[in-house]
Design a protein around this motif. Structure first.
Motif, mmCIF file in Angstrom:
data_model
loop_
_atom_site.group_PDB
_atom_site.id
_atom_site.type_symbol
_atom_site.label_atom_id
_atom_site.label_comp_id
_atom_site.label_asym_id
_atom_site.label_seq_id
_atom_site.Cartn_x
_atom_site.Cartn_y
_atom_site.Cartn_z
ATOM 1 N N TRP A 271 1.081 -1.254 -0.092
ATOM 2 C CA TRP A 271 -0.150 0.196 -0.014
ATOM 3 C C TRP A 271 0.997 1.451 -0.347
ATOM 4 O O TRP A 271 0.713 2.297 -0.637
ATOM 5 N N TYR A 272 2.167 1.035 1.134
ATOM 6 C CA TYR A 272 2.887 2.504 0.439
ATOM 7 C C TYR A 272 3.964 2.367 -0.075
ATOM 8 O O TYR A 272 5.022 2.958 0.391
ATOM 9 N N HIS A 273 4.181 1.292 -0.843
ATOM 10 C CA HIS A 273 5.628 1.722 -1.800
ATOM 11 C C HIS A 273 5.211 2.282 -3.432
ATOM 12 O O HIS A 273 4.414 1.998 -3.436
ATOM 13 N N SER A 274 5.795 3.466 -2.597
ATOM 14 C CA SER A 274 5.432 4.511 -4.094
ATOM 15 C C SER A 274 7.050 5.373 -3.578
ATOM 16 O O SER A 274 7.848 5.330 -2.973
ATOM 17 N N ALA A 275 7.073 5.974 -5.149
ATOM 18 C CA ALA A 275 8.827 6.667 -5.372
ATOM 19 C C ALA A 275 8.007 7.771 -6.700
ATOM 20 O O ALA A 275 7.273 7.692 -7.077
ATOM 21 N N VAL A 276 8.569 9.191 -6.335
ATOM 22 C CA VAL A 276 8.390 10.198 -7.275
ATOM 23 C C VAL A 276 9.429 10.584 -8.434
ATOM 24 O O VAL A 276 11.188 10.561 -7.692
ATOM 25 N N ILE A 277 9.542 10.389 -8.766
ATOM 26 C CA ILE A 277 11.203 11.061 -10.138
ATOM 27 C C ILE A 277 10.093 12.423 -10.542
ATOM 28 O O ILE A 277 8.826 12.342 -11.618
ATOM 29 N N PRO A 278 11.498 13.353 -10.834
ATOM 30 C CA PRO A 278 11.277 14.748 -11.940
ATOM 31 C C PRO A 278 11.106 14.899 -13.081
ATOM 32 O O PRO A 278 12.367 15.215 -14.165
ATOM 33 N N GLU A 279 10.455 14.163 -13.303
ATOM 34 C CA GLU A 279 10.017 13.883 -15.222
ATOM 35 C C GLU A 279 8.567 13.866 -15.571
ATOM 36 O O GLU A 279 7.346 13.926 -15.452
ATOM 37 N N ALA A 280 8.861 14.632 -16.917
ATOM 38 C CA ALA A 280 7.348 15.274 -17.634
ATOM 39 C C ALA A 280 7.508 14.912 -18.793
ATOM 40 O O ALA A 280 8.037 15.407 -19.748
ATOM 41 N N HIS A 281 7.071 13.454 -19.315
ATOM 42 C CA HIS A 281 7.179 13.206 -20.577
ATOM 43 C C HIS A 281 6.023 12.907 -21.671
ATOM 44 O O HIS A 281 4.790 12.270 -20.588
ATOM 45 N N TYR A 282 5.695 14.048 -21.703
ATOM 46 C CA TYR A 282 4.036 14.311 -23.097
ATOM 47 C C TYR A 282 4.622 14.062 -24.181
ATOM 48 O O TYR A 282 5.524 13.584 -24.896
#
Length: 407
Positions: free
Chosen positions: A214-225
């Motif tokens: 439930w709490y396994h998450s990560a954030v990466i500073p990428e914006a691929h559009y």
């Protein structure tokens, strides 16, 4: 009546005894597995999300005009959204949204060794204000610098070099070691990212929830559009906002030509939809359990009645030799209990194997719960005892004189 004699009777009528045992074993297998799955699924309602469910908004849009410049569209949307008085933060969100969409099967690895299993992770590719929009609270390390954000139009496969991960994921990957400065590898390509910070556990992606992480998450500073037609956003608004806020956001996005706004909803609604779907599955499992119990009860009554009908002479002889009604009835109940315990043992072993198969191969929740297994075993035994009571009582009333009427 001695257990030894009862065992002889079981062997003498082994066909019927085997059928009763199998009937009980099948019931335990079905009821056991459905109980484990239902319990684990319904138990999820009690798991806290640790997010501001009434403040975080998921926005789903889809671009249908292939000539539209998605990069410019995203910049205009973010500028207009952040200008709304109710909005605190807004971020481009690629495919993954809070408790809403499954973005493939993302894995995080602590090593390049391909023989080691990775950890399921909800991976969030975010633009500026993404960390704030998610409400992330840094526990170690730091937030992203503006210079660390990567933007691309899909044709240039540029990647960021840093990552923020949840405390739960950090523990799963590195155990007692500090995650700061460590390198984790994402996707099948094992792309490297350096951990610059960890944050308080939050229930973010549906993909992690469905894999019991439930709490396994990560954030990466990428914006691929421009990789696909989806252009989604995560917005954090002030407290005590109303449904009118959703309407204003939707109307603002509708002003742009060449795309449709599919949905604008609070994370609380996405969570409810997620649990409602799973609870329906749990209740279906409970219904299957009820049917299995009913079929088992009727089956045992039928088999025991048939068994007694072919043993009328034997029971009559026992009554003629002085066996009381209570003794005959007790003998039949003990015989049924022996068969029931054998069926329960077989059923629990089968349930354990089947449950492991479901969890491993079908991503179904339902790990074995010892106390629940005990309740299922006792419940099935009581069911079999109740099912055999009426035929046993009838058999105990067989008169000794009835022996002379049989050929």
């Amino acid at each position: 009546m001695a257990i030894k004699h009862i065992l002889k009777l079981i062997l003498k009528h082994k066909s019927i005894s085997l059928l009763i045992t199998l009937q009980i074993a099948i019931a335990v297998t079905i009821v056991g597995n459905t109980s484990f799955i239902s319990y684990r699924t319904l138990q999820n309602w009690l798991i806290p999300s640790h997010i501001a469910e009434e403040q975080i908004i998921n926005v789903y849009t889809r671009v249908f005009d292939k000539e539209l410049d998605q990069g410019a569209l995203i910049e205009r949307d973010l500028r207009n959204l952040r200008a709304l008085p109710e909005v605190e933060f807004a971020s481009y969100a690629a495919n993954e949204l809070v408790l809403a969409t499954v973005n493939g099967r993302n894995f995080a690895h602590s090593t390049l060794d391909r023989d080691k299993q990775g950890e399921h992770v909800a991976l969030f590719s975010q633009s500026q204000q993404g960390v704030e929009a998610l409400g992330i609270k840094i526990t170690q390390g730091r937030n992203f610098y503006d210079t660390e954000y990567i933007f691309s139009d899909g044709e240039q496969a540029r990647r960021a070099s840093v990552i923020l991960i949840s405390d739960a994921l950090a523990t799963a990957l590195f155990e007692e070691q500090s995650a700061l400065g460590q390198t984790i590898y994402l996707h099948n390509e094992r792309l490297p990212y350096q951990v610059i910070g960890t944050y308080t556990d939050m229930m973010l992606g549906e993909s992690a929830v469905y894999n019991n992480n439930w709490y396994h998450s990560a954030v990466i500073p990428e914006a691929h559009y421009a990789q696909n037609s989806q252009v989604n956003y995560i917005i954090k608004v002030h407290k005590d906002t109303t449904e009118q806020t959703l309407e204003r956001i939707e109307n603002l996005l509708f002003n742009e030509q060449g795309r449709i706004v599919k949905q604008v909803e609070y994370a609380a609604r996405a969570k409810k939809r997620l649990w409602d779907g799973r609870s329906t599955f749990a209740f279906i499992m409970m219904g299957i359990s009820g049917i299995a119990i009913l079929v088992t009860g009727v089956g045992i009554v039928a088999l025991v009645s048939f068994s007694i009908s072919v043993r009328t002479k034997e029971i009559g002889v026992l009554r003629a030799l002085g066996a009381s009604q209570s003794r005959v009835m007790r003998s039949l109940l003990v015989e049924n209990s022996i068969l029931a315990f054998g069926g329960i043992a077989i059923g629990l072993c089968a349930a354990l194997w089947l449950n492991q198969y479901f969890v491993t191969n079908l991503r179904i929740q339902g790990l074995i719960v010892p106390w629940l297994a005990a309740i299922v075993a006792i419940g099935v035994w009581l069911l079999s005892a109740c099912a055999v009571y009426i035929p046993a009582r009838k058999a105990a009333r067989i008169a000794p004189a009835q022996v002379t009427k049989t050929n």
